[in-house]
Scaffold this motif. Structure first.
Motif, mmCIF file in Angstrom:
data_model
loop_
_atom_site.group_PDB
_atom_site.id
_atom_site.type_symbol
_atom_site.label_atom_id
_atom_site.label_comp_id
_atom_site.label_asym_id
_atom_site.label_seq_id
_atom_site.Cartn_x
_atom_site.Cartn_y
_atom_site.Cartn_z
ATOM 1 N N PRO A 111 2.382 -14.890 8.585
ATOM 2 C CA PRO A 111 2.008 -13.231 9.053
ATOM 3 C C PRO A 111 0.670 -13.015 8.491
ATOM 4 O O PRO A 111 0.029 -14.480 7.533
ATOM 5 C CB PRO A 111 3.004 -12.845 7.872
ATOM 6 C CG PRO A 111 3.332 -13.892 7.081
ATOM 7 C CD PRO A 111 3.481 -14.957 8.267
ATOM 8 N N ALA A 447 2.553 -16.963 0.167
ATOM 9 C CA ALA A 447 2.827 -15.121 0.861
ATOM 10 C C ALA A 447 1.918 -14.824 0.259
ATOM 11 O O ALA A 447 1.955 -15.097 -0.997
ATOM 12 C CB ALA A 447 4.015 -14.738 1.561
ATOM 13 N N VAL A 451 8.203 -12.686 2.135
ATOM 14 C CA VAL A 451 8.443 -12.257 3.314
ATOM 15 C C VAL A 451 9.799 -12.248 3.498
ATOM 16 O O VAL A 451 11.099 -12.596 3.559
ATOM 17 C CB VAL A 451 7.941 -13.664 4.095
ATOM 18 C CG1 VAL A 451 8.130 -12.904 5.643
ATOM 19 C CG2 VAL A 451 6.076 -13.577 3.925
ATOM 20 N N ARG A 455 12.141 -10.715 10.766
ATOM 21 C CA ARG A 455 11.066 -11.293 10.836
ATOM 22 C C ARG A 455 10.501 -9.974 12.189
ATOM 23 O O ARG A 455 10.247 -9.738 12.953
ATOM 24 C CB ARG A 455 10.467 -12.368 11.410
ATOM 25 C CG ARG A 455 10.340 -12.723 10.055
ATOM 26 C CD ARG A 455 9.495 -13.159 9.093
ATOM 27 N NE ARG A 455 8.073 -12.868 9.836
ATOM 28 C CZ ARG A 455 7.371 -14.206 9.771
ATOM 29 N NH1 ARG A 455 8.089 -15.095 9.506
ATOM 30 N NH2 ARG A 455 6.147 -14.058 10.336
ATOM 31 N N VAL A 461 6.844 -7.193 7.463
ATOM 32 C CA VAL A 461 7.101 -8.623 7.744
ATOM 33 C C VAL A 461 6.965 -8.309 5.312
ATOM 34 O O VAL A 461 7.740 -9.475 5.374
ATOM 35 C CB VAL A 461 6.051 -9.018 7.406
ATOM 36 C CG1 VAL A 461 4.650 -9.060 7.273
ATOM 37 C CG2 VAL A 461 6.782 -10.449 7.916
ATOM 38 N N TYR A 462 5.944 -7.922 4.936
ATOM 39 C CA TYR A 462 5.965 -8.128 3.559
ATOM 40 C C TYR A 462 6.866 -7.329 2.641
ATOM 41 O O TYR A 462 7.382 -5.729 2.786
ATOM 42 C CB TYR A 462 4.684 -7.709 2.660
ATOM 43 C CG TYR A 462 3.736 -9.045 3.212
ATOM 44 C CD1 TYR A 462 4.040 -10.337 3.300
ATOM 45 C CD2 TYR A 462 2.486 -8.712 4.300
ATOM 46 C CE1 TYR A 462 3.125 -11.196 3.385
ATOM 47 C CE2 TYR A 462 2.271 -10.004 4.596
ATOM 48 C CZ TYR A 462 2.220 -10.885 4.591
ATOM 49 O OH TYR A 462 1.911 -12.168 4.684
#
Length: 537
Positions: A111, A447, A451, A455, A461-462
């Motif tokens: 990501p 990250a 995450v 997905r 995504v976060y």
């Protein structure tokens, strides 16, 4: 007799020790950083050069001509389904190929905002000649000894003039084995070259003193850095010999792994071979009267196909068998690894636990300064030989050792018992795990926030939260889903695990291996399939 054996062993050890001392005396470089001349290299006879331009029978009837690249793999095989490829059914003797079906999880791009900050790669050596005493070697010698006393016909007529060409070669890399490791090094540079600091410092890479191990590491490093790789890396060679601590060959300091208590896979393999090769034996044995071909011989003919393919580029043995019989061969190897080196072996975890402890030490940035399984703590106790501040680690090992390392980590995805009477769907497919040139890549991913485990939504995504570090296992270019073996990691589409959770899970790995008892305890062999956790009952 025992006295003579001990005397010979002592004499051999003295000679080897003297060789090491002479090499050290002639150089200020420590023995473990010297790659030439080789000491403890193991057998190194080479076979004759291939002549594929003359021996290749392609183009084959009713088959479109496709140039060999470099091996001839267009051999027509009876019963091959669309997309089928017997050359990916050779178990640990398969020429390297990425796992074509994965391990049950999809692949996802990193990501935006996340970074790979650390890599630990563990590689198998490249394709080689047969090891001394292997089935292919035994079969070849049987044919040579019987030359002139049999007259083969039909599909086996070629045996009348067969020369067992690969026989002089043993243990060392064949040409395509060198290519496998060079290509792997090149691939890894494209994947991870940014992790090399390129500031004039050199990283430590590790292999063993066996010739094929040393050369595999050198070809990989040449692929990664170029021919001037010695300016970028120092290759540390750990002695590979019985009795020497070496996590890259853990069976050398695990006595029971080399005895009948850890050979349940051999018996199960033989049981299965008698079943799946019954038709092949009935079909082929009558074609060579006087040679008295047994099921074992027929099985060894399949192994000879695999060895001749990587050594010579083509083998006349390959099309003697149907596609279904090649599927049976792969399954036989899977059973053998399960019973001898993985979760059905009492030493499955113990053989690999030393390397697991080293990976955990690197992740935790600490040295190993006291006896720990097969770890060479003399080397691992010093930052000059076991640095813990690198962002790139390259190690080189063997197929069975890597299988035991996966077992020691606790990858129970590969734990289900494989019956020796029939094939079942399974994940422990050795050609997908340990082909020649196999590689296990362990990444750390930092990250900026947690995450999402889901997905599917690329824009979301976060999640809310602090920066989070994940660990990601990749075996032969496909993700190993950590949640399948470690439920504490939680189900994730990408197969990652928060590194803190993973380290907590691994705190029990050494105890689960029962290292001392598994390797040196007095216990009896049990039937294949009774053991399911890679440790003694």
């Amino acid at each position: 007799m025992l006295y003579k054996s001990l005397t010979l062993l002592a004499a051999a050890a003295t000679v080897q020790s003297a060789a090491v001392e002479r090499r050290q005396a002639s150089s200020s470089v420590p023995q473990y950083f010297q790659t030439t001349p080789e000491v403890f290299a193991g057998p190194t006879p080479t076979g004759p050069a291939p002549f594929l331009a003359e021996t290749n029978p392609a183009p084959f009837p009713s088959t479109s001509y496709i140039p060999n690249t470099p091996l001839e793999t267009q051999v027509p095989i009876a019963g091959t389904p669309p997309g089928g490829n017997i050359f990916q059914l050779f178990g640990q003797l398969s020429h390297y190929f990425p796992n074509p079906i994965g391990f049950g999880v999809d692949e996802y791009a990193l990501p935006s905002g996340a970074n790979i900050t650390w890599l630990n790669m563990l590689s198998r050596h490249g394709a080689r000649y047969p090891t001394s005493g292997s089935g292919a070697t035994t079969f070849g010698q049987k044919v040579v000894n019987a030359t002139g006393h049999f007259n083969a016909t039909g599909e086996l007529a070629f045996l009348n003039g067969w020369k067992n060409t690969i026989a002089p070669g043993a243990n060392i890399l064949v040409p395509v084995g060198k290519q496998e490791l060079f290509d792997s090094g090149t691939l890894h540079y494209y994947e991870y070259g940014h992790l090399y600091p390129n500031n004039g410092t050199k990283i430590i890479a590790r292999s063993t003193t066996q010739d094929r191990m040393t050369q595999s590491a050198e070809y990989f490093l040449a692929g990664f850095f170029g021919l001037q790789w010695t300016q970028n890396a120092t290759l540390e060679l750990i002695i590979e010999e019985d009795g020497f601590n070496n996590s890259l060959a853990g069976y050398d300091v695990c006595n029971n792994s080399n005895t009948a208590v850890s050979a349940g896979g051999d018996a199960a393999q033989a049981q299965w071979a008698a079943i799946y090769l019954a038709n092949a034996t009935a079909r082929l044995a009558p074609l060579a009267p006087g040679l008295n071909l047994s099921v074992t011989d027929i099985y060894n003919m399949q192994s000879t196909c695999a060895y001749e393919t990587v050594a010579l580029g083509y083998s006349e043995f390959c099309d003697l068998f149907t596609y279904e019989e090649w599927e049976g061969y792969e399954y036989s190897v899977d059973i053998d690894f399960a019973g001898d080196n993985a979760f059905q072996s009492p030493t499955g975890r113990a053989v690999g636990i030393g390397y697991v402890e080293e990976v955990l030490a690197r992740l935790n940035h600490h040295l190993i300064t006291s006896p720990t399984a097969q770890v060479n703590y003399t080397l691992d106790g010093s930052p000059s030989t076991f640095p813990t501040n690198q962002s790139l680690y390259f190690d080189f090992s063997h197929d069975t050792n890597i299988m035991s390392i996966l077992t020691a980590f606790g990858f129970t995805q590969f734990a289900p018992v494989l019956p020796a009477t029939h094939m079942v769907p399974h994940d422990l497919i050795v050609s997908h795990l340990e082909p020649f040139g196999a590689r296990l890549d362990i990444e750390l991913i930092e990250a900026p926030a947690p995450v999402s485990a889901d997905r599917s939504n690329a824009s979301g995504v976060y999640l809310e939260g602090p920066p989070t570090t994940y660990i990601h296992f990749i075996l032969n270019q496909r993700t190993l889903p950590l949640y399948k073996s470690f439920p504490a990691c939680g189900t994730r589409d990408d197969g990652w695990c928060e590194v803190g959770t993973f380290l907590e899970v691994q705190e029990s790995s050494y105890d689960l291996s029962q290292y001392e008892y598994a390797c040196f305890g007095n216990y009896s062999a049990v039937p294949y399939g009774d053991i399911t956790d890679g440790a003694p009952l």
